[in-house]
Design an enzyme around this catalytic site. Structure first.
Site, PDB file in Angstrom:
ATOM      1  N   CYS A  64       0.838  -1.122   0.237  1.00 21.63           N
ATOM      2  CA  CYS A  64      -0.048  -0.134  -0.565  1.00 21.63           C
ATOM      3  C   CYS A  64       0.958   1.249  -0.892  1.00 21.63           C
ATOM      4  CB  CYS A  64      -1.065   0.037   1.575  1.00 21.63           C
ATOM      5  SG  CYS A  64      -2.534  -0.705   0.952  1.00 21.63           S
TER       6      CYS A  64
ATOM      7  N   HIS B 105      -3.361   6.949   4.136  1.00 25.44           N
ATOM      8  CA  HIS B 105      -3.424   5.525   3.120  1.00 25.44           C
ATOM      9  C   HIS B 105      -5.300   5.017   3.783  1.00 25.44           C
ATOM     10  CE1 HIS B 105      -4.152   1.624   1.676  1.00 25.44           C
ATOM     11  NE2 HIS B 105      -3.856   0.668   2.967  1.00 25.44           N
TER      12      HIS B 105
ATOM     13  N   ASN C  53     -10.786   0.171   1.348  1.00 21.78           N
ATOM     14  CA  ASN C  53      -9.301  -0.028   1.093  1.00 21.78           C
ATOM     15  C   ASN C  53      -8.861  -0.313  -0.396  1.00 21.78           C
ATOM     16  OD1 ASN C  53      -6.551  -0.143   1.690  1.00 21.78           O
ATOM     17  ND2 ASN C  53      -6.775  -1.360   3.133  1.00 21.78           N
TER      18      ASN C  53
END
Length: 324
Positions: free
Chosen positions: A119, A252, A282
């Site tokens: 990520c 994030h 996500n």
């Protein structure tokens, strides 16, 4: 006499994003797996996420994001001399995301490759562009970030099956001003954290259907909080900027509880936090550039923005931006 070396600046000239049409609400998990809607929201802050159709994949989503670049970017695609893909959910590990874009838009004479640090991949790609610019090996770059989490996700996994969404973004960079939407990249840092905590066991994707797992979510949560705070504090301190001078903060989009914890520890107020996890889940390394693209019109000259990320592996990073 000492000669002053002026390093080339790095400017984001255009950002676009793409998310699939199919919306998967929390009700899907209640009806199919008995996971209560409210439990999902209280654990993650997610109400819905997007999922690719059978005709879509990581490369096609990236191409959709770049179509907006083709139409609206002040820099024509045929002037791009560096193409970097960023993804941990590849459609093809040989004909990579970057190469699929190069082929689709016939971008000749460009360096081309794809990177993965889970990520954190977008921030790593930014740092690589910076290195190419500083060493005069490229002048105009295109980063494509795309995550097709759904094809690897095990939706029945009670720990993490409900977290993941699909989406992509494209970012055009150069060392010149082009429009009123330009944003300067003032500083970037990335950190490899494969030596701490559960590391590569905390969250992983072993290619194959259902291969995306997060068996140690608590470990991921704790280190994500620790390192997104640390990365943010360090990049601000290094550039003599206080937290209250910060206009916007983009984490994030892993979990709303992580973002809330980090914001509270940094003493940031709600108006400073930019987020989209409630609607998109996500979206992996694409999450921060998607949030950036959704808010480009809201930034005012001299606004300071920090992007702070944490990824599996583990990995972390931060970017300091200034609206020009």
């Amino acid at each position: 006499e000492v000669e002053t070396v002026i390093l080339p600046v790095m400017i984001i000239n255009f950002v676009s994003s793409y998310t699939p049409d199919a919306v998967i609400s929390n009700l899907f998990f209640t009806e199919n797996y008995g996971v209560l809607e409210q439990n999902i929201f209280s654990k993650s802050g997610i109400r819905e996420r997007r999922r690719t159709s059978l005709r879509e994949n990581t490369n096609s989503m990236g191409i959709e994001a770049v179509k907006k670049v083709f139409l609206d970017s002040p820099i024509p695609l045929n002037e791009i001399d560096l193409i970097i893909g960023a993804t941990y959910t590849p459609y093809d590990t040989v004909g990579t995301l970057a190469h699929a874009v190069q082929k689709q838009f016939n971008i000749a004479n460009a360096k081309c490759f794809t990177v993965d640090s889970a990520c954190s991949s977008f921030v790593n790609a930014l740092e690589i562009v910076d290195c190419y610019f500083v060493n005069n090996k490229a002048k105009k770059a295109l980063i494509i970030v795309s995550e097709n989490n759904s094809v690897y996700n095990d939706y029945s996994d009670e720990k993490s099956g409900f977290l993941w969404g699909d989406g992509a973004a494209a970012v055009v960079l150069s060392n010149e001003r082009y429009s009123d939407e330009d944003i300067e990249v003032i500083d970037i840092n990335t950190t490899g954290l494969g030596n701490i905590g559960k590391s590569i066991e905390g969250v992983y994707l072993k290619p194959g259907n259902g291969g995306l797992k997060m068996p140690f979510g608590k470990d991921v949560f704790q280190f994500a909080c620790t390192y997104m705070i640390q990365e943010t504090e360090q990049i601000l301190r290094k550039n003599n900027i206080s937290v209250n001078q910060l206009n916007y903060f983009i984490t994030h989009q892993a979990n709303a509880r992580i973002t809330d914890f980090v914001a509270k520890k940094l003493k940031l107020n709600t108006a400073q936090i930019l987020t989209n996890i409630e609607q998109f889940g996500n979206t992996g390394s694409a999450s921060t550039p998607i949030v950036l693209s959704q808010n480009m019109r809201n930034f005012k000259p001299n606004d300071l923005i920090v992007i702070s990320v944490f990824g599996g592996g583990y990995s972390s990073g931060a970017v300091l931006l200034k609206k020009l």
